[in-house]
Design a protein around this motif. Structure first.
Motif, PDB file in Angstrom:
ATOM      1  N   VAL A   1       0.832  -1.203   0.000  1.00 34.80           N
ATOM      2  CA  VAL A   1       0.000   0.000   0.000  1.00 34.80           C
ATOM      3  C   VAL A   1       0.869   1.256   0.000  1.00 34.80           C
ATOM      4  CG1 VAL A   1      -1.667   1.324   1.354  1.00 34.80           C
ATOM      5  CG2 VAL A   1      -1.942  -1.137   1.102  1.00 34.80           C
ATOM      6  N   SER A   2       1.930   1.231   0.805  1.00 28.71           N
ATOM      7  CA  SER A   2       2.817   2.388   0.857  1.00 28.71           C
ATOM      8  C   SER A   2       3.473   2.651  -0.488  1.00 28.71           C
ATOM      9  CB  SER A   2       3.885   2.167   1.936  1.00 28.71           C
ATOM     10  OG  SER A   2       4.828   3.204   1.942  1.00 28.71           O
ATOM     11  N   LEU A   3       3.948   1.595  -1.149  1.00 31.39           N
ATOM     12  CA  LEU A   3       4.558   1.770  -2.468  1.00 31.39           C
ATOM     13  C   LEU A   3       3.543   2.266  -3.481  1.00 31.39           C
ATOM     14  CD1 LEU A   3       6.813  -1.430  -2.608  1.00 31.39           C
ATOM     15  CD2 LEU A   3       7.511   0.922  -2.110  1.00 31.39           C
ATOM     16  N   ARG A   4       2.327   1.750  -3.398  1.00 30.98           N
ATOM     17  CA  ARG A   4       1.278   2.203  -4.318  1.00 30.98           C
ATOM     18  C   ARG A   4       0.965   3.682  -4.089  1.00 30.98           C
ATOM     19  NH1 ARG A   4      -2.839  -0.745  -6.897  1.00 30.98           N
ATOM     20  NH2 ARG A   4      -3.949   0.653  -8.310  1.00 30.98           N
ATOM     21  N   ASP A   5       0.838   4.074  -2.827  1.00 36.27           N
ATOM     22  CA  ASP A   5       0.577   5.484  -2.530  1.00 36.27           C
ATOM     23  C   ASP A   5       1.736   6.360  -2.986  1.00 36.27           C
ATOM     24  OD1 ASP A   5      -1.871   4.941  -1.460  1.00 36.27           O
ATOM     25  OD2 ASP A   5      -1.176   4.869   0.623  1.00 36.27           O
ATOM     26  N   ARG A   6       2.951   5.859  -2.774  1.00 37.86           N
ATOM     27  CA  ARG A   6       4.115   6.643  -3.193  1.00 37.86           C
ATOM     28  C   ARG A   6       4.128   6.818  -4.711  1.00 37.86           C
ATOM     29  NH1 ARG A   6       9.703   4.477  -1.009  1.00 37.86           N
ATOM     30  NH2 ARG A   6       8.509   4.803   0.921  1.00 37.86           N
ATOM     31  N   ALA A   7       3.779   5.757  -5.432  1.00 37.48           N
ATOM     32  CA  ALA A   7       3.726   5.860  -6.897  1.00 37.48           C
ATOM     33  C   ALA A   7       2.657   6.858  -7.329  1.00 37.48           C
ATOM     34  CB  ALA A   7       3.460   4.491  -7.500  1.00 37.48           C
ATOM     35  N   ARG A   8       1.513   6.816  -6.662  1.00 37.46           N
ATOM     36  CA  ARG A   8       0.448   7.758  -7.023  1.00 37.46           C
ATOM     37  C   ARG A   8       0.863   9.194  -6.704  1.00 37.46           C
ATOM     38  NH1 ARG A   8      -5.423   5.033  -5.490  1.00 37.46           N
ATOM     39  NH2 ARG A   8      -5.313   3.344  -7.018  1.00 37.46           N
ATOM     40  N   ARG A   9       1.522   9.384  -5.567  1.00 37.90           N
ATOM     41  CA  ARG A   9       1.982  10.734  -5.239  1.00 37.90           C
ATOM     42  C   ARG A   9       3.021  11.207  -6.251  1.00 37.90           C
ATOM     43  NH1 ARG A   9       1.885   8.800   0.127  1.00 37.90           N
ATOM     44  NH2 ARG A   9       4.134   8.450   0.072  1.00 37.90           N
ATOM     45  N   ALA A  10       3.911  10.281  -6.661  1.00 35.68           N
ATOM     46  CA  ALA A  10       4.921  10.660  -7.655  1.00 35.68           C
ATOM     47  C   ALA A  10       4.264  11.062  -8.966  1.00 35.68           C
ATOM     48  CB  ALA A  10       5.901   9.501  -7.873  1.00 35.68           C
ATOM     49  N   GLU A  11       3.223  10.315  -9.379  1.00 38.26           N
ATOM     50  CA  GLU A  11       2.511  10.679 -10.602  1.00 38.26           C
ATOM     51  C   GLU A  11       1.837  12.030 -10.454  1.00 38.26           C
ATOM     52  OE1 GLU A  11      -0.158   7.518 -11.401  1.00 38.26           O
ATOM     53  OE2 GLU A  11       1.413   6.072 -11.949  1.00 38.26           O
TER      54      GLU A  11
END
Length: 417
Positions: free
Chosen positions: A184-194
């Motif tokens: 979940v953290s990696l997914r959120d980080r990817a979304r924030r990066a996008e």
């Protein structure tokens, strides 16, 4: 990872939401309750089979030690009810785990269902709750070893086995929980990066639009001011000699032609491809002015009838960087345009000083206009654009009236040694 799996892995789904919701189960919600997915059905069946197998093994042990028949029947009924109750393990993980821990004290057949409920609780709830229920499970196992002992196993061995099994279940559940939280953290980080990348792209586009608008103002204002001055001269002097009328008409024609060319170039930049090229400002598509072209600007203004005095005292002008020279040109151009509009007929002085390491200073000064100058509308956007231009270059710009009633525009720009 699908969106359903992502919702299942959300940290909010691992907190205790109460008895009316099931955040641990993925799927669409119908009537306020999430719908089970094929993955849920598969996992639930596997857990049910595991609990049933452990219960059958415990039932065989209970039957082999000579317990009364009614006790064996009650054990089997309790085990079957415990396995069926696993259907509610996601909806009420805490309540189900506590209940099965209590049932397993007197009904060893429910031990398998208790293990599954404890694992589910560990995956979906904080460690504080898990520690309390896990401790209760260890205590229940010890009490069970006293009330319903297995003759083939000593109390010490039963106690050690209980502690090891509970610790293994809790450790495994915590590992699964940590892995899900990491996903979940990696997914959120990817979304924030996008989102940050999209924001940076939007800011770059906004800066490009501002740069284009500033360039259009700097270029077109100069041309259109020449048009206005000469058109006004023809309007107020209809009896001017034919030579002057022809010269003014020629300047109007040339200025209009140059303004149209500049406008076409800017529109071409706006319509051109921008993908992968970064923010477009138009600088790549047109020959840019430099410090060397400042003489041509002054000559053009003199041809338009302005009185311009150029005081050029820059050391090593050939070493002035192109970006600084372009900024100096634009500042002088805007100063001459403003003087032409607001102080027609006044002599304008353009002063350039500077050296490598000291920076470069440009100043455009005009005295008070002769007589009553006709009012000319202006929004002040040109001076605002010059201030932004100087600030972006690391310099500063000052402008305002002078003690003699005139006006000055001065800027200092850094020039590295």
């Amino acid at each position: 990872m699908t969106d359903q799996e992502y919702r299942w892995l959300q940290p909010s789904a691992m907190a205790d939401p109460g008895p009316d919701t099931d955040p641990g189960r993925p799927g669409d919600r119908t009537g306020g309750r999430p719908r089970r997915t094929p993955r849920d059905w598969f996992v639930d069946i596997v857990m049910f089979v595991f609990a049933a197998l452990v219960g059958l093994g415990a039932a065989d042990v209970a039957d082999s030690v000579g317990n009364p028949e009614y006790v064996v029947v009650l054990d089997q009924l309790a085990g079957a009810a415990a396995c069926c109750a696993l259907w509610l393990r996601r909806r009420w993980p805490v309540g189900l785990a506590v209940t099965l821990v209590g049932v397993s004290v007197i009904a060893p057949v429910a031990s398998g269902a208790m293990i599954v409920a404890l694992f589910t609780l560990t995956v979906h709830r904080p460690f504080k709750t898990v520690a309390a229920v896990g401790s209760a499970a260890i205590a229940a196992g010890l009490v069970q070893a006293v009330l319903r002992p297995d003759p083939s196993v000593s109390f010490r061995a039963a106690a050690v086995a209980t502690v090891v099994i509970v610790l293994l279940i809790v450790g495994w559940g915590m590992f699964v929980r940590s892995r899900r939280q990491l996903v979940v953290s990696l997914r959120d980080r990817a979304r924030r990066a996008e989102a940050e990348a999209a924001l940076r792209a939007e800011q770059a586009q906004r800066l490009a639009r501002e740069a284009i608008a500033r360039e259009m103002h700097d270029v077109l204002a100069h041309r259109l001011t020449l048009l206005s001055v000469h058109a006004g001269a023809l309007e107020f002097r209809p009896d001017a000699p034919p030579a002057e009328v022809a010269r003014a008409a020629g300047v109007i024609r040339d200025s209009a032609h140059e303004a149209l060319n500049d406008l076409r170039e800017v529109i071409g930049v706006l319509r051109g491809p921008a993908a992968g090229d970064g923010p477009a400002t138009g600088d790549e598509h047109r020959p840019q002015p430099t410090l060397d072209t400042l003489d041509a600007l002054v000559a053009e203004s003199r041809e338009a009838g302005m009185k311009v005095a150029l005081d050029h005292r820059v050391a090593r002008p050939q070493d002035v960087p192109a970006a600084i020279g372009r900024n100096v040109y634009r500042i002088a151009q805007e100063g001459l345009t403003n003087a032409r509009k607001h102080a027609p007929g006044a002599e304008v002085t353009v002063t350039l000083t500077g050296a490598p390491g000291d920076g470069l200073t440009v100043e455009v000064r005009n005295p008070a206009p002769e007589g009553d100058a006709p009012p000319v509308p202006g929004s002040g956007q040109g001076l605002i654009g010059l201030t932004e231009r100087a600030t972006l270059a690391g310099g500063r710009l000052d402008h305002g009236p002078t003690p003699d009633g005139g006006f000055k525009v001065g800027a200092w720009l850094p020039w590295a040694a």
